[in-house]
Motif scaffolding. Structure first.
Motif, PDB file in Angstrom:
ATOM      1  N   GLN A  53     -42.612  62.036 133.199  1.00 24.28           N
ATOM      2  CA  GLN A  53     -41.836  60.851 132.851  1.00 24.28           C
ATOM      3  C   GLN A  53     -42.212  59.702 133.770  1.00 24.28           C
ATOM      4  N   LEU A  54     -41.924  58.500 133.326  1.00 21.68           N
ATOM      5  CA  LEU A  54     -42.067  57.344 134.197  1.00 21.68           C
ATOM      6  C   LEU A  54     -40.975  57.412 135.250  1.00 21.68           C
ATOM      7  N   THR A  55     -41.266  56.939 136.457  1.00 19.38           N
ATOM      8  CA  THR A  55     -40.267  56.955 137.522  1.00 19.38           C
ATOM      9  C   THR A  55     -40.178  55.587 138.180  1.00 19.38           C
ATOM     10  N   ALA A  56     -39.027  55.356 138.820  1.00 14.04           N
ATOM     11  CA  ALA A  56     -38.789  54.136 139.588  1.00 14.04           C
ATOM     12  C   ALA A  56     -37.879  54.514 140.744  1.00 14.04           C
ATOM     13  N   THR A  57     -37.943  53.741 141.814  1.00 11.49           N
ATOM     14  CA  THR A  57     -37.114  54.048 142.976  1.00 11.49           C
ATOM     15  C   THR A  57     -35.846  53.205 143.033  1.00 11.49           C
ATOM     16  N   SER A  58     -35.650  52.315 142.051  1.00 17.88           N
ATOM     17  CA  SER A  58     -34.420  51.517 141.974  1.00 17.88           C
ATOM     18  C   SER A  58     -34.143  51.193 140.510  1.00 17.88           C
ATOM     19  N   VAL A  59     -32.908  50.852 140.232  1.00 17.41           N
ATOM     20  CA  VAL A  59     -32.551  50.456 138.861  1.00 17.41           C
ATOM     21  C   VAL A  59     -33.277  49.173 138.484  1.00 17.41           C
ATOM     22  N   GLU A  60     -33.408  48.251 139.429  1.00 13.13           N
ATOM     23  CA  GLU A  60     -34.109  46.997 139.133  1.00 13.13           C
ATOM     24  C   GLU A  60     -35.563  47.266 138.733  1.00 13.13           C
ATOM     25  N   GLU A  61     -36.231  48.137 139.478  1.00 10.38           N
ATOM     26  CA  GLU A  61     -37.613  48.515 139.145  1.00 10.38           C
ATOM     27  C   GLU A  61     -37.671  49.211 137.785  1.00 10.38           C
ATOM     28  N   ALA A  62     -36.718  50.105 137.534  1.00  8.82           N
ATOM     29  CA  ALA A  62     -36.666  50.819 136.254  1.00  8.82           C
ATOM     30  C   ALA A  62     -36.441  49.842 135.108  1.00  8.82           C
ATOM     31  N   HIS A  63     -35.569  48.870 135.312  1.00  9.95           N
ATOM     32  CA  HIS A  63     -35.276  47.879 134.266  1.00  9.95           C
ATOM     33  C   HIS A  63     -36.511  47.049 133.949  1.00  9.95           C
ATOM     34  N   GLU A  64     -37.217  46.591 134.965  1.00 12.72           N
ATOM     35  CA  GLU A  64     -38.451  45.816 134.741  1.00 12.72           C
ATOM     36  C   GLU A  64     -39.486  46.649 133.992  1.00 12.72           C
ATOM     37  N   LEU A  65     -39.650  47.894 134.401  1.00 12.17           N
ATOM     38  CA  LEU A  65     -40.593  48.797 133.738  1.00 12.17           C
ATOM     39  C   LEU A  65     -40.176  49.012 132.284  1.00 12.17           C
ATOM     40  N   ALA A  66     -38.894  49.237 132.053  1.00 11.00           N
ATOM     41  CA  ALA A  66     -38.405  49.457 130.690  1.00 11.00           C
ATOM     42  C   ALA A  66     -38.617  48.219 129.822  1.00 11.00           C
ATOM     43  N   LEU A  67     -38.293  47.047 130.340  1.00 16.65           N
ATOM     44  CA  LEU A  67     -38.486  45.809 129.567  1.00 16.65           C
ATOM     45  C   LEU A  67     -39.951  45.580 129.220  1.00 16.65           C
ATOM     46  N   SER A  68     -40.850  45.962 130.120  1.00 15.41           N
ATOM     47  CA  SER A  68     -42.279  45.740 129.889  1.00 15.41           C
ATOM     48  C   SER A  68     -42.801  46.542 128.701  1.00 15.41           C
ATOM     49  N   ARG A  69     -42.077  47.551 128.268  1.00 21.64           N
ATOM     50  CA  ARG A  69     -42.501  48.384 127.142  1.00 21.64           C
ATOM     51  C   ARG A  69     -42.200  47.724 125.809  1.00 21.64           C
ATOM     52  N   GLY A  70     -41.352  46.673 125.806  1.00 20.38           N
ATOM     53  CA  GLY A  70     -41.100  45.926 124.578  1.00 20.38           C
ATOM     54  C   GLY A  70     -40.177  46.603 123.582  1.00 20.38           C
ATOM     55  N   ALA A  71     -39.456  47.611 123.992  1.00 28.81           N
ATOM     56  CA  ALA A  71     -38.532  48.333 123.107  1.00 28.81           C
ATOM     57  C   ALA A  71     -37.102  48.124 123.623  1.00 28.81           C
ATOM     58  N   PRO A  72     -36.110  48.430 122.806  1.00 24.73           N
ATOM     59  CA  PRO A  72     -34.729  48.350 123.306  1.00 24.73           C
ATOM     60  C   PRO A  72     -34.561  49.240 124.536  1.00 24.73           C
ATOM     61  N   VAL A  73     -33.714  48.801 125.478  1.00 23.54           N
ATOM     62  CA  VAL A  73     -33.492  49.526 126.721  1.00 23.54           C
ATOM     63  C   VAL A  73     -32.047  50.014 126.761  1.00 23.54           C
ATOM     64  N   PHE A  74     -31.876  51.297 127.067  1.00 22.25           N
ATOM     65  CA  PHE A  74     -30.555  51.905 127.214  1.00 22.25           C
ATOM     66  C   PHE A  74     -30.443  52.502 128.599  1.00 22.25           C
ATOM     67  N   CYS A  75     -29.238  52.542 129.118  1.00 26.48           N
ATOM     68  CA  CYS A  75     -28.936  53.213 130.382  1.00 26.48           C
ATOM     69  C   CYS A  75     -28.122  54.445 130.046  1.00 26.48           C
ATOM     70  N   ALA A  76     -28.530  55.605 130.555  1.00 30.98           N
ATOM     71  CA  ALA A  76     -27.872  56.856 130.189  1.00 30.98           C
ATOM     72  C   ALA A  76     -27.285  57.598 131.388  1.00 30.98           C
ATOM     73  N   GLY A  77     -26.978  56.900 132.464  1.00 32.46           N
ATOM     74  CA  GLY A  77     -26.235  57.492 133.568  1.00 32.46           C
ATOM     75  C   GLY A  77     -27.074  58.207 134.592  1.00 32.46           C
TER      76      GLY A  77
END
Length: 120
Positions: free
Chosen positions: A38-62
């Motif tokens: 899986q893709l990994t990130a060390t912070s939510v901010e990093e994860a959010h940027e990575l998720a947005l870069s994929r161009g698909a809807p982004v969900f947070c699942a806890g």
């Protein structure tokens, strides 16, 4: 969540991640080497940027800490409200309902799904 990108904490990913095979997953962890496939990130901010870069809807699942960190970034929330009192030690964070509008309510047998949209 077919085609979406989903942000998880490591423990939530271990519990739910395998069930979301039709989504891209970004796991927030202090130990990226502990997560394989899986893709990994060390912070939510990093994860959010990575998720947005994929161009698909982004969900947070806890989990709870991930929900709390994602809440200021959210423009919509899909929340399930389960009837009754239930034991538990992890809860969705408190949020100011004045900042949100319930755009859709879907009553179900024993629970309700509510779509909230952030007020502009």
């Amino acid at each position: 969540m077919r085609g979406a990108t989903v942000i998880f904490g490591r423990r939530s990913h271990e519990i739910f991640g395998p069930d979301l095979t039709e989504s891209t997953q970004v796991v927030v962890t202090r130990s990226p080497e502990s997560v394989t496939g899986q893709l990994t990130a060390t912070s939510v901010e990093e994860a959010h940027e990575l998720a947005l870069s994929r161009g698909a809807p982004v969900f947070c699942a806890g989990g709870a800490a991930i929900y709390e960190a994602c809440l200021p970034l959210a423009t919509e929330m899909h929340l399930s409200f389960i009837e009754g009192e239930h034991d538990g030690d992890v809860f969705f964070p408190e949020f100011d309902e004045a900042d949100w509008v319930a755009a859709r309510r879907e009553p179900r047998d024993g629970w309700e799904l509510v779509l909230y949209r952030r007020k502009v």
